[in-house]
Scaffold this motif. Structure first.
Motif, short mmCIF file in Angstrom:
data_model
loop_
_atom_site.label_atom_id
_atom_site.label_comp_id
_atom_site.label_asym_id
_atom_site.label_seq_id
_atom_site.Cartn_x
_atom_site.Cartn_y
_atom_site.Cartn_z
N PHE A 2 3.10 -6.63 8.15
CA PHE A 2 2.59 -6.73 9.51
C PHE A 2 1.54 -5.65 9.78
CE2 PHE A 2 2.82 -5.50 14.02
CZ PHE A 2 2.51 -6.71 14.61
N ASP A 3 1.70 -4.45 9.17
CA ASP A 3 0.82 -3.33 9.47
C ASP A 3 -0.34 -3.20 8.48
OD1 ASP A 3 1.83 -1.67 11.78
OD2 ASP A 3 3.67 -1.94 10.64
N GLU A 4 -0.56 -4.19 7.64
CA GLU A 4 -1.67 -4.11 6.70
C GLU A 4 -2.99 -4.39 7.41
OE1 GLU A 4 -2.74 -5.73 2.22
OE2 GLU A 4 -1.15 -6.66 3.39
N THR A 45 0.66 8.78 9.09
CA THR A 45 0.86 7.40 8.63
C THR A 45 2.24 6.94 9.04
OG1 THR A 45 -0.51 7.88 6.69
CG2 THR A 45 0.78 5.86 6.65
N ARG A 46 2.32 5.87 9.81
CA ARG A 46 3.60 5.31 10.21
C ARG A 46 4.32 4.71 9.01
NH1 ARG A 46 2.98 1.12 13.00
NH2 ARG A 46 0.74 0.91 12.81
N PRO A 47 5.65 4.80 8.95
CA PRO A 47 6.39 4.31 7.78
C PRO A 47 6.05 2.88 7.36
CG PRO A 47 7.83 5.61 9.16
CD PRO A 47 6.53 5.49 9.90
N PRO A 48 5.93 1.89 8.29
CA PRO A 48 5.56 0.54 7.84
C PRO A 48 4.19 0.50 7.17
CG PRO A 48 6.47 0.47 10.06
CD PRO A 48 6.23 1.91 9.74
N GLU A 49 3.24 1.29 7.71
CA GLU A 49 1.92 1.33 7.10
C GLU A 49 1.96 2.02 5.75
OE1 GLU A 49 -2.66 2.64 8.29
OE2 GLU A 49 -0.97 3.23 9.55
N PHE A 50 2.84 3.03 5.63
CA PHE A 50 3.03 3.71 4.35
C PHE A 50 3.52 2.70 3.31
CE2 PHE A 50 5.26 7.62 2.27
CZ PHE A 50 4.42 7.49 1.17
N ALA A 51 4.48 1.86 3.69
CA ALA A 51 5.02 0.87 2.76
C ALA A 51 3.94 -0.12 2.34
CB ALA A 51 6.19 0.14 3.42
N SER A 52 3.15 -0.60 3.29
CA SER A 52 2.10 -1.56 2.94
C SER A 52 1.04 -0.94 2.05
CB SER A 52 1.46 -2.11 4.22
OG SER A 52 0.75 -1.11 4.91
N SER A 53 0.74 0.36 2.25
CA SER A 53 -0.25 1.03 1.41
C SER A 53 0.26 1.20 -0.01
CB SER A 53 -0.63 2.38 2.02
OG SER A 53 0.48 3.25 2.05
N LEU A 54 1.54 1.52 -0.16
CA LEU A 54 2.11 1.61 -1.50
C LEU A 54 2.06 0.26 -2.21
CD1 LEU A 54 5.28 3.84 -0.88
CD2 LEU A 54 3.24 4.47 -2.17
N SER A 55 2.41 -0.79 -1.49
CA SER A 55 2.38 -2.12 -2.07
C SER A 55 0.95 -2.53 -2.44
CB SER A 55 2.97 -3.13 -1.08
OG SER A 55 2.94 -4.43 -1.59
N ARG A 56 -0.01 -2.10 -1.65
CA ARG A 56 -1.40 -2.50 -1.88
C ARG A 56 -1.97 -1.88 -3.15
NH1 ARG A 56 -5.63 -2.84 3.17
NH2 ARG A 56 -7.13 -4.28 2.20
N ILE A 57 -1.46 -0.70 -3.55
CA ILE A 57 -1.97 -0.08 -4.78
C ILE A 57 -1.14 -0.47 -6.00
CG2 ILE A 57 -2.90 1.89 -3.52
CD1 ILE A 57 -0.58 3.55 -4.58
N GLY A 58 -0.20 -1.41 -5.83
CA GLY A 58 0.52 -1.95 -6.98
C GLY A 58 1.98 -1.56 -7.10
N VAL A 59 2.50 -0.75 -6.17
CA VAL A 59 3.92 -0.39 -6.22
C VAL A 59 4.75 -1.59 -5.78
CG1 VAL A 59 5.69 1.15 -5.27
CG2 VAL A 59 3.38 2.02 -5.73
N PRO A 60 5.83 -1.94 -6.49
CA PRO A 60 6.67 -3.09 -6.08
C PRO A 60 7.12 -2.95 -4.63
CG PRO A 60 7.31 -2.33 -8.26
CD PRO A 60 6.31 -1.33 -7.74
N TYR A 61 7.11 -4.07 -3.91
CA TYR A 61 7.38 -3.97 -2.47
C TYR A 61 8.81 -3.54 -2.17
CZ TYR A 61 9.85 -8.50 -2.25
OH TYR A 61 10.74 -9.52 -2.41
N ARG A 62 9.73 -3.74 -3.11
CA ARG A 62 11.10 -3.25 -2.89
C ARG A 62 11.12 -1.73 -2.84
NH1 ARG A 62 11.11 -7.37 -6.46
NH2 ARG A 62 12.39 -9.22 -6.01
N VAL A 63 10.38 -1.11 -3.75
CA VAL A 63 10.28 0.35 -3.76
C VAL A 63 9.52 0.84 -2.53
CG1 VAL A 63 9.40 2.35 -5.04
CG2 VAL A 63 10.36 0.39 -6.28
N SER A 64 8.45 0.14 -2.19
CA SER A 64 7.65 0.53 -1.02
C SER A 64 8.49 0.50 0.24
CB SER A 64 6.45 -0.42 -0.87
OG SER A 64 5.66 -0.43 -2.04
#
Length: 276
Positions: free
Chosen positions: A237-239, A138-157
């Protein structure tokens, strides 16, 4: 440049085609199921499934040699410490005692203790391959978008994404600084005594730490100038949209957790007792 110590491996395989959210949910399902149940049969099935996923992912053990070595060392050390401080825990847990080796004092090796520690070891094989596969596919940007998608705040993601993204940079800087220091006569190889190696290694880590702090300051300033964190939500972008295979993987994760809960109910507890 060599493969990063821990990061995305650009060698596309079946797992690379899944969305980051589906892979993240699968990892959470595997970890959750392994935490809920101590049934050796269930953990063995999870371990086999994780190893099969690894074989199908096109990720080579050499890509994560250092990480696997650290995990293996910790696993062995954990088992030794369990036996050293609680050699009779398996006997207390299962309520029977079958001595295999009559050791000194209270350190008798029993079938119950051996089985309990085998279950603990199975947890490593059930969880660690899946977690490492998620990071390496999983590429880091996609990792961030996946965390955000399950409800993690995007700042943390985004913070998690930045941390993973800079692992290769830190590894490259460490290699560069180490080679520069070796050119000045500071040898950190095995040819030197341990004390000398540690002292020379400090000369490498200090500029590495200062460089990392400078990079953090630069990135923080750039993000602040661009207004990062001002809005409550953001787009990625990677969602990618879910496909059928992603929904199947999410369903499998849910079934794993449900199966672990069902085994707790059927066994009358988290453990399966083969000595009953």
């Amino acid at each position: 440049m060599s493969t990063p110590l821990l990061g995305y491996v650009d060698r596309p395989g079946p797992l690379h085609t899944l969305t980051g959210t589906a892979k993240l949910v699968l990892v959470i399902g595997i970890v959750g199921a392994a935490m809920i149940s101590f049934d050796a049969r269930f953990l063995a099935a999870l371990a086999v499934a994780s190893i099969v996923l690894w074989a199908a992912s096109r990720i080579r053990p050499g890509d994560l040699a250092v990480v696997l070595w650290i995990v293996g060392t910790f696993m062995v050390l954990n088992n030794l410490l369990i036996f050293a401080f609680a050699p009779g825990y398996g006997t207390d847990l299962f309520g029977t005692r079958h001595v295999l080796i009559d050791g000194p004092g209270r350190w008798d090796l029993t079938s119950e203790q051996l089985f309990y520690q085998a279950v603990v070891t199975l947890k490593y094989f059930a969880v660690m391959p899946a977690m490492l596969l998620f990071i390496t596919t999983t590429r880091p940007p996609e990792f961030a978008s996946s965390l955000s998608r399950i409800g993690v705040p995007y700042r943390v993601s985004y913070s998690v994404s930045l941390a993973l993204r800079y692992i290769p940079d830190v590894q490259r800087d460490f290699r560069t600084i180490s080679q520069a220091q070796q050119a000045r006569g500071l040898d950190t190889s095995k040819r030197q005594r341990l004390g000398v190696r540690i002292r020379n290694l400090v000369s490498v880590l200090l500029p590495l730490l200062l460089g990392a702090l400078e990079r953090i300051e630069t990135v923080s300033s750039a993000m602040e100038l661009r207004g990062f964190g001002r809005e409550k939500r953001r787009t990625w972008f990677d969602e990618r949209p879910f496909r059928a295979r992603d929904l199947v993987v999410i369903a499998v994760a849910a079934l794993l957790v449900a199966g672990a809960i069902a085994l707790v109910v059927l066994n009358g507890g988290r453990y399966w007792n083969p000595f009953a």
